[in-house]
Motif scaffolding. Structure first.
Motif, PDB file in Angstrom:
ATOM      1  N   ASN A  42       0.825  -1.205   0.000  1.00  0.00           N
ATOM      2  CA  ASN A  42       0.000   0.000   0.000  1.00  0.00           C
ATOM      3  C   ASN A  42       0.866   1.264   0.000  1.00  0.00           C
ATOM      4  N   ASN A  43       1.096   1.810  -1.208  1.00  0.00           N
ATOM      5  CA  ASN A  43       1.748   3.112  -1.363  1.00  0.00           C
ATOM      6  C   ASN A  43       3.133   3.159  -0.707  1.00  0.00           C
ATOM      7  N   ILE A  44       3.969   2.193  -1.060  1.00  0.00           N
ATOM      8  CA  ILE A  44       5.332   2.122  -0.518  1.00  0.00           C
ATOM      9  C   ILE A  44       6.287   2.954  -1.376  1.00  0.00           C
ATOM     10  N   SER A  45       7.099   3.790  -0.717  1.00  0.00           N
ATOM     11  CA  SER A  45       8.151   4.549  -1.396  1.00  0.00           C
ATOM     12  C   SER A  45       9.457   4.337  -0.640  1.00  0.00           C
ATOM     13  N   ILE A  46      10.485   3.848  -1.335  1.00  0.00           N
ATOM     14  CA  ILE A  46      11.790   3.560  -0.723  1.00  0.00           C
ATOM     15  C   ILE A  46      12.885   3.954  -1.711  1.00  0.00           C
ATOM     16  N   GLN A  47      13.943   4.580  -1.206  1.00  0.00           N
ATOM     17  CA  GLN A  47      15.135   4.872  -2.002  1.00  0.00           C
ATOM     18  C   GLN A  47      16.326   4.184  -1.330  1.00  0.00           C
ATOM     19  N   VAL A  48      17.021   3.323  -2.073  1.00  0.00           N
ATOM     20  CA  VAL A  48      18.171   2.592  -1.534  1.00  0.00           C
ATOM     21  C   VAL A  48      19.415   3.004  -2.308  1.00  0.00           C
ATOM     22  N   MET A  49      20.435   3.437  -1.588  1.00  0.00           N
ATOM     23  CA  MET A  49      21.671   3.889  -2.218  1.00  0.00           C
ATOM     24  C   MET A  49      22.613   2.708  -2.474  1.00  0.00           C
ATOM     25  N   PRO A  50      23.501   2.823  -3.470  1.00  0.00           N
ATOM     26  CA  PRO A  50      24.460   1.743  -3.756  1.00  0.00           C
ATOM     27  C   PRO A  50      25.292   1.384  -2.530  1.00  0.00           C
ATOM     28  N   ILE A 230      10.443  -1.086   7.988  1.00  0.00           N
ATOM     29  CA  ILE A 230       9.446  -1.974   8.578  1.00  0.00           C
ATOM     30  C   ILE A 230       8.094  -1.698   7.925  1.00  0.00           C
ATOM     31  N   ILE A 231       7.433  -2.754   7.458  1.00  0.00           N
ATOM     32  CA  ILE A 231       6.086  -2.591   6.928  1.00  0.00           C
ATOM     33  C   ILE A 231       5.136  -3.505   7.701  1.00  0.00           C
ATOM     34  N   ASP A 232       3.886  -3.091   7.742  1.00  0.00           N
ATOM     35  CA  ASP A 232       2.843  -3.880   8.392  1.00  0.00           C
ATOM     36  C   ASP A 232       1.540  -3.631   7.651  1.00  0.00           C
ATOM     37  N   LYS A 233       0.858  -4.708   7.304  1.00  0.00           N
ATOM     38  CA  LYS A 233      -0.399  -4.629   6.551  1.00  0.00           C
ATOM     39  C   LYS A 233      -0.214  -3.826   5.268  1.00  0.00           C
ATOM     40  N   GLY A 234       0.940  -4.028   4.638  1.00  0.00           N
ATOM     41  CA  GLY A 234       1.216  -3.401   3.351  1.00  0.00           C
ATOM     42  C   GLY A 234       1.722  -1.987   3.405  1.00  0.00           C
ATOM     43  N   LYS A 235       1.713  -1.349   4.589  1.00  0.00           N
ATOM     44  CA  LYS A 235       2.126   0.044   4.717  1.00  0.00           C
ATOM     45  C   LYS A 235       3.480   0.153   5.410  1.00  0.00           C
ATOM     46  N   MET A 236       4.276   1.126   4.977  1.00  0.00           N
ATOM     47  CA  MET A 236       5.566   1.361   5.624  1.00  0.00           C
ATOM     48  C   MET A 236       5.347   2.141   6.915  1.00  0.00           C
ATOM     49  N   ILE A 237       5.898   1.618   8.018  1.00  0.00           N
ATOM     50  CA  ILE A 237       5.706   2.282   9.308  1.00  0.00           C
ATOM     51  C   ILE A 237       7.029   2.753   9.911  1.00  0.00           C
ATOM     52  N   TYR A 238       8.146   2.392   9.291  1.00  0.00           N
ATOM     53  CA  TYR A 238       9.441   2.849   9.808  1.00  0.00           C
ATOM     54  C   TYR A 238      10.490   2.730   8.715  1.00  0.00           C
ATOM     55  N   ASP A 239      11.339   3.761   8.580  1.00  0.00           N
ATOM     56  CA  ASP A 239      12.467   3.726   7.647  1.00  0.00           C
ATOM     57  C   ASP A 239      13.557   4.645   8.175  1.00  0.00           C
ATOM     58  N   GLU A 240      14.472   4.060   8.930  1.00  0.00           N
ATOM     59  CA  GLU A 240      15.589   4.823   9.492  1.00  0.00           C
ATOM     60  C   GLU A 240      16.740   3.868   9.789  1.00  0.00           C
ATOM     61  N   GLY A 241      17.855   4.453  10.247  1.00  0.00           N
ATOM     62  CA  GLY A 241      18.998   3.638  10.650  1.00  0.00           C
ATOM     63  C   GLY A 241      18.705   2.903  11.944  1.00  0.00           C
ATOM     64  N   ILE A 242      19.336   1.756  12.105  1.00  0.00           N
ATOM     65  CA  ILE A 242      19.097   0.957  13.306  1.00  0.00           C
ATOM     66  C   ILE A 242      19.636   1.673  14.547  1.00  0.00           C
ATOM     67  N   ASP A 243      20.704   2.463  14.393  1.00  0.00           N
ATOM     68  CA  ASP A 243      21.215   3.238  15.535  1.00  0.00           C
ATOM     69  C   ASP A 243      20.189   4.276  15.984  1.00  0.00           C
ATOM     70  N   SER A 244      19.529   4.886  15.011  1.00  0.00           N
ATOM     71  CA  SER A 244      18.480   5.861  15.328  1.00  0.00           C
ATOM     72  C   SER A 244      17.326   5.187  16.048  1.00  0.00           C
ATOM     73  N   LEU A 245      17.019   3.966  15.633  1.00  0.00           N
ATOM     74  CA  LEU A 245      15.949   3.204  16.275  1.00  0.00           C
ATOM     75  C   LEU A 245      16.271   2.967  17.747  1.00  0.00           C
TER      76      LEU A 245
END
Length: 339
Positions: A42-50, A230-245
């Motif tokens: 559901n409406n996922i947007s992600i940018q992954v760097m090399p 992290i996604i749940d039920k098709g939606k993105m609910i978290y996108d950050e560094g693990i240290d930030s988490l």
């Protein structure tokens, strides 16, 4: 630097036939089709760097594997844009397959009856790898993991761990820009997981290979990922560094307390204490065998306040204060327990 993987407002729906029960229902289904629409992504947007290693996490049915299948070209998105190294995966599957590596759980890409080295040689020809590049990769593998004893062993005679390790080596063999690993360590022992972690980290460091990892195993996340989505039920609910988490949830502690007295006394006492604690604090309180476990946010109520309160109820025999683990943080995000 441009992202090597770009997902923009990606959606994936599945249309499933709605079937009715009984004879009348079966006759109805012959002449009238009704459908249920399942929104898997559901409406996922992600940018992954090399060169990134990204953990793509979520509970069962969250949409992880569906997203991976769209990125690998197996599925076409219902709407939105998927680009991997400037290729639309489902439109250019042949070219895309040459530039990526994939490991899906326990589905092997090796030839079952052949010795491992023969599978590697076949893959060398399929991907048109030069002799020099092939030899360099084999020497590189041998410097990281003890793979040589497996070269002349048929795949069918390998253990699950040996086969998984070999599959991951095969996925990196043609030096792809992106490798997708879907539950790669499922069912493996600690020793084999450690070897696989070392391998992935080494290839990522030396070859700057981008890795997308889906897993339920938190040891994979801790060992490999600096960023998690992290996604749940098709939606993105978290996108950050693990240290930030960990920093964001750094105020959380688990306090474990064992009271004095015999087992029967502690059992009844623990039940009473849990009721009193639920009035004193709003945090999660559970009984774990002889221990009371309290997950608390020190911004609301400090560990010392809680321990002082418990001392007024009964004498404490033993206690532990633990930082919240990555696993607990992710679980709480799934449960939407923390603001």
């Amino acid at each position: 630097m441009k992202p090597i993987i770009s997902l923009n407002n990606v959606n994936k729906e599945f249309k499933l036939v709605k079937r009715h029960e009984g004879l009348k229902g079966s006759i109805h289904d012959l002449f009238t089709r009704e459908y249920n629409i399942i929104q898997a992504v559901n409406n996922i947007s992600i940018q992954v760097m090399p060169g990134e290693i990204v953990g793509y996490l979520g509970p069962n049915g969250a949409g992880k594997s569906t997203t991976i299948k769209m990125m690998t070209g197996v599925l076409e998105p219902t709407s939105g844009e998927v680009l991997v190294d400037n290729i639309i995966p489902y439109k250019n599957r042949t070219l895309h397959a040459q530039k990526i590596g994939v490991v899906f759980g326990q589905r092997t890409q090796l030839w079952w009856s052949l010795p491992l080295i023969e599978s590697f040689k076949i893959l060398k020809d399929i991907y048109q790898i030069s002799n020099a590049t092939y030899q360099d990769m084999m020497k590189f593998y041998e410097s990281i993991v003890d793979i040589e004893p497996l070269y002349h062993k048929p795949v069918r005679q390998m253990s699950l761990g040996q086969r998984t390790l070999s599959d991951i080596l095969a996925a990196f063999l043609h030096n792809p820009k992106v490798v997708f690993l879907d539950e790669p360590t499922i069912g493996l022992d600690v020793s084999m997981k450690s070897k696989i972690h070392d391998l992935i980290n080494a290839v990522n460091r030396e070859k700057e290979t981008t890795v997308i990892l889906t897993t339920h195993d938190i040891s994979d996340v801790d060992a490999l990922c600096k960023r998690i989505v992290i996604i749940d039920k098709g939606k993105m609910i978290y996108d950050e560094g693990i240290d930030s988490l960990k920093k964001h949830f750094g105020a959380y502690r688990t306090i474990k307390v064992k009271f004095e007295g015999d087992n029967n006394l502690r059992l009844e006492l623990n039940r009473q204490v849990v009721k009193k604690l639920q009035e004193f604090i709003s945090d999660k309180v559970t009984i774990e065998e002889d221990w009371i476990s309290i997950l608390t946010n020190e911004k609301d109520k400090s560990a010392m306040d809680i321990l002082n309160y418990l001392q007024t109820i009964h004498s404490i025999n033993d206690m532990q204060i633990l930082d919240i683990s990555t696993e607990s943080v992710i679980k709480k995000i799934y449960e939407e327990d923390i603001d």
